[in-house]
Design a protein around this motif. Structure first.
Motif, PDB file in Angstrom:
ATOM      1  N   LEU A  28     -13.586 -11.749 -36.072  1.00  0.00           N
ATOM      2  CA  LEU A  28     -13.530 -10.959 -37.302  1.00  0.00           C
ATOM      3  C   LEU A  28     -14.862 -10.999 -38.049  1.00  0.00           C
ATOM      4  O   LEU A  28     -15.239 -10.031 -38.717  1.00  0.00           O
ATOM      5  CB  LEU A  28     -12.397 -11.478 -38.196  1.00  0.00           C
ATOM      6  N   GLY A  29     -15.582 -12.111 -37.936  1.00  0.00           N
ATOM      7  CA  GLY A  29     -16.936 -12.173 -38.490  1.00  0.00           C
ATOM      8  C   GLY A  29     -17.846 -11.170 -37.814  1.00  0.00           C
ATOM      9  O   GLY A  29     -18.706 -10.551 -38.466  1.00  0.00           O
ATOM     10  N   THR A  32     -17.074  -7.782 -39.328  1.00  0.00           N
ATOM     11  CA  THR A  32     -17.593  -7.703 -40.693  1.00  0.00           C
ATOM     12  C   THR A  32     -19.095  -7.423 -40.688  1.00  0.00           C
ATOM     13  O   THR A  32     -19.600  -6.597 -41.463  1.00  0.00           O
ATOM     14  CB  THR A  32     -17.308  -9.003 -41.453  1.00  0.00           C
ATOM     15  N   CYS A  33     -19.823  -8.099 -39.799  1.00  0.00           N
ATOM     16  CA  CYS A  33     -21.271  -7.874 -39.696  1.00  0.00           C
ATOM     17  C   CYS A  33     -21.576  -6.443 -39.286  1.00  0.00           C
ATOM     18  O   CYS A  33     -22.511  -5.816 -39.813  1.00  0.00           O
ATOM     19  CB  CYS A  33     -21.883  -8.856 -38.688  1.00  0.00           C
ATOM     20  N   GLY A  34     -20.804  -5.901 -38.361  1.00  0.00           N
ATOM     21  CA  GLY A  34     -21.017  -4.520 -37.938  1.00  0.00           C
ATOM     22  C   GLY A  34     -20.807  -3.540 -39.068  1.00  0.00           C
ATOM     23  O   GLY A  34     -21.595  -2.595 -39.258  1.00  0.00           O
ATOM     24  N   PHE A  35     -19.755  -3.759 -39.859  1.00  0.00           N
ATOM     25  CA  PHE A  35     -19.483  -2.872 -40.992  1.00  0.00           C
ATOM     26  C   PHE A  35     -20.597  -2.965 -42.029  1.00  0.00           C
ATOM     27  O   PHE A  35     -21.052  -1.944 -42.565  1.00  0.00           O
ATOM     28  CB  PHE A  35     -18.143  -3.232 -41.630  1.00  0.00           C
ATOM     29  N   ASP A  97     -11.473  -8.679 -29.936  1.00  0.00           N
ATOM     30  CA  ASP A  97     -12.849  -8.704 -29.458  1.00  0.00           C
ATOM     31  C   ASP A  97     -13.347  -7.292 -29.151  1.00  0.00           C
ATOM     32  O   ASP A  97     -14.462  -6.912 -29.541  1.00  0.00           O
ATOM     33  CB  ASP A  97     -12.937  -9.590 -28.214  1.00  0.00           C
ATOM     34  N   ASN A  98     -12.537  -6.506 -28.478  1.00  0.00           N
ATOM     35  CA  ASN A  98     -12.935  -5.134 -28.142  1.00  0.00           C
ATOM     36  C   ASN A  98     -13.114  -4.276 -29.393  1.00  0.00           C
ATOM     37  O   ASN A  98     -14.077  -3.503 -29.503  1.00  0.00           O
ATOM     38  CB  ASN A  98     -11.906  -4.494 -27.219  1.00  0.00           C
ATOM     39  N   LEU A  99     -12.184  -4.407 -30.347  1.00  0.00           N
ATOM     40  CA  LEU A  99     -12.275  -3.611 -31.565  1.00  0.00           C
ATOM     41  C   LEU A  99     -13.500  -4.004 -32.394  1.00  0.00           C
ATOM     42  O   LEU A  99     -14.205  -3.143 -32.942  1.00  0.00           O
ATOM     43  CB  LEU A  99     -11.000  -3.783 -32.399  1.00  0.00           C
ATOM     44  N   SER A 100     -13.775  -5.299 -32.472  1.00  0.00           N
ATOM     45  CA  SER A 100     -14.942  -5.764 -33.216  1.00  0.00           C
ATOM     46  C   SER A 100     -16.237  -5.319 -32.546  1.00  0.00           C
ATOM     47  O   SER A 100     -17.185  -4.890 -33.210  1.00  0.00           O
ATOM     48  CB  SER A 100     -14.910  -7.289 -33.344  1.00  0.00           C
ATOM     49  N   ASP A 101     -16.278  -5.417 -31.214  1.00  0.00           N
ATOM     50  CA  ASP A 101     -17.463  -4.970 -30.479  1.00  0.00           C
ATOM     51  C   ASP A 101     -17.704  -3.478 -30.683  1.00  0.00           C
ATOM     52  O   ASP A 101     -18.859  -3.031 -30.753  1.00  0.00           O
ATOM     53  CB  ASP A 101     -17.313  -5.278 -28.988  1.00  0.00           C
ATOM     54  N   LEU A 102     -16.632  -2.715 -30.766  1.00  0.00           N
ATOM     55  CA  LEU A 102     -16.774  -1.275 -30.980  1.00  0.00           C
ATOM     56  C   LEU A 102     -17.451  -0.985 -32.317  1.00  0.00           C
ATOM     57  O   LEU A 102     -18.296  -0.084 -32.423  1.00  0.00           O
ATOM     58  CB  LEU A 102     -15.408  -0.595 -30.921  1.00  0.00           C
ATOM     59  N   ILE A 103     -17.116  -1.772 -33.342  1.00  0.00           N
ATOM     60  CA  ILE A 103     -17.734  -1.576 -34.660  1.00  0.00           C
ATOM     61  C   ILE A 103     -19.196  -2.017 -34.648  1.00  0.00           C
ATOM     62  O   ILE A 103     -20.091  -1.266 -35.059  1.00  0.00           O
ATOM     63  CB  ILE A 103     -16.947  -2.359 -35.733  1.00  0.00           C
ATOM     64  N   LEU A 143     -16.161  -0.709 -22.944  1.00  0.00           N
ATOM     65  CA  LEU A 143     -15.150  -1.662 -23.395  1.00  0.00           C
ATOM     66  C   LEU A 143     -13.789  -1.370 -22.765  1.00  0.00           C
ATOM     67  O   LEU A 143     -13.047  -2.293 -22.420  1.00  0.00           O
ATOM     68  CB  LEU A 143     -15.050  -1.626 -24.927  1.00  0.00           C
ATOM     69  N   ALA A 144     -13.471  -0.088 -22.620  1.00  0.00           N
ATOM     70  CA  ALA A 144     -12.210   0.269 -21.976  1.00  0.00           C
ATOM     71  C   ALA A 144     -12.196  -0.172 -20.511  1.00  0.00           C
ATOM     72  O   ALA A 144     -11.200  -0.707 -20.013  1.00  0.00           O
ATOM     73  CB  ALA A 144     -11.969   1.778 -22.082  1.00  0.00           C
ATOM     74  N   ARG A 145     -13.313   0.039 -19.817  1.00  0.00           N
ATOM     75  CA  ARG A 145     -13.399  -0.380 -18.417  1.00  0.00           C
ATOM     76  C   ARG A 145     -13.330  -1.893 -18.290  1.00  0.00           C
ATOM     77  O   ARG A 145     -12.731  -2.426 -17.353  1.00  0.00           O
ATOM     78  CB  ARG A 145     -14.687   0.148 -17.791  1.00  0.00           C
TER      79      ARG A 145
END
Length: 273
Positions: A28-29, A32-35, A97-103, A143-145
């Protein structure tokens, strides 16, 4: 303390899938950094440009802050995997992890490219928007792959999204002419969805990667505060990042070719009487 007892009972009754582990908190950190990287890119670069501000120092500080936040997101991404292997991860870990990486490594660098196309003197906004979409979609597909394809232990298929994101922003910060910048960004996007194998950052490689990220933060800080030689140091660091992004696939391809040749040689030897 009946209320405290009720809260403890509710926590114990909470489904395992809804409990966050230490690794999940680090993930989650990352998000947050991505946002916040998007926030600083908007408030410090895009909005002043639209208002006609000529203050270049603020834009430089904001660009450095945005990229430092992406680097910090990469540290969180590196650490959450290490912590998950040492301790545990919740059933939500992979999805988080995937959702955070996407951001952090999809939206943030793509938005950085988009804003670059709006503020750079020789850039073309619509073409830059297309390049930003290509970067975003490359990360989405990668990320999907990653969630569907099982790779051999210790290897990634395609350039890892944190490495790809940092390479993309390094290309932008080099301030090359528009066409070479655009082609290099598209090349990185292609590497992220390619079948080129990349080693996972474990052991010595993880320590080296962490040291490289911390060093990059220092270079960005020197550039942001206009330290003597800061521009040269930043250009050197960005160039090294881009060179690494180009060299690793060459080594991986050469290794794959050598493995194929060795297998053919063994097969031929086995067919001999």
């Amino acid at each position: 303390m009946p209320e405290a007892e009720d809260e403890n009972a509710d926590a114990e009754d909470m489904p395992l899938s809804l409990r966050l582990s230490i690794a999940d908190t680090l993930t989650l950190g990352n998000a947050t950094c991505g946002f916040m990287a998007v926030y600083f890119t908007t408030t410090g670069i895009l909005i002043p440009h639209l208002q006609g501000s000529q203050e270049t120092g603020m834009a430089r500080h904001s660009a450095a802050t945005a990229v430092i936040l992406m680097l910090l997101a990469a540290i969180f991404d590196l650490c959450d995997g290490l912590v998950a292997r040492k301790l545990r991860s919740s059933p939500m870990g992979a999805e988080l992890d995937n959702l955070s990486d996407l951001i952090s490594f999809g939206l943030a660098p793509a938005y950085f490219v988009l804003v670059y196309g709006m503020v750079a003197d020789d850039a073309h906004q619509r073409v830059s928007a297309l390049a930003a979409i290509v970067v975003l979609l490359a990360v989405v597909l990668r990320l999907a792959r990653f969630s569907c394809v099982t790779m051999k232990d210790g290897m990634f298929q395609g350039m890892p999204s944190p490495f790809g994101a940092l390479t993309v922003v390094s290309i932008v910060l080099l301030e090359l002419p528009f066409i070479p910048t655009l082609l290099a960004i598209i090349g990185v996007a292609w590497l992220m969805v390619s079948r080129v194998e990349y080693p996972k950052p474990r052991g010595v490689l993880a320590v080296a990667m962490l040291g490289w990220i911390v060093g990059a933060m220092g270079l960005l800080a020197a550039w942001a505060f206009d330290a003597p030689g800061g521009q040269v140091l930043l250009a050197t660091g960005c160039a090294l990042q881009v060179v690494l992004g180009a060299v690793i696939p060459l080594f991986a391809t050469a290794r794959r070719v050598n493995t194929f040749r060795d297998n053919r040689r063994v097969a031929r030897a086995a067919q001999l009487p």
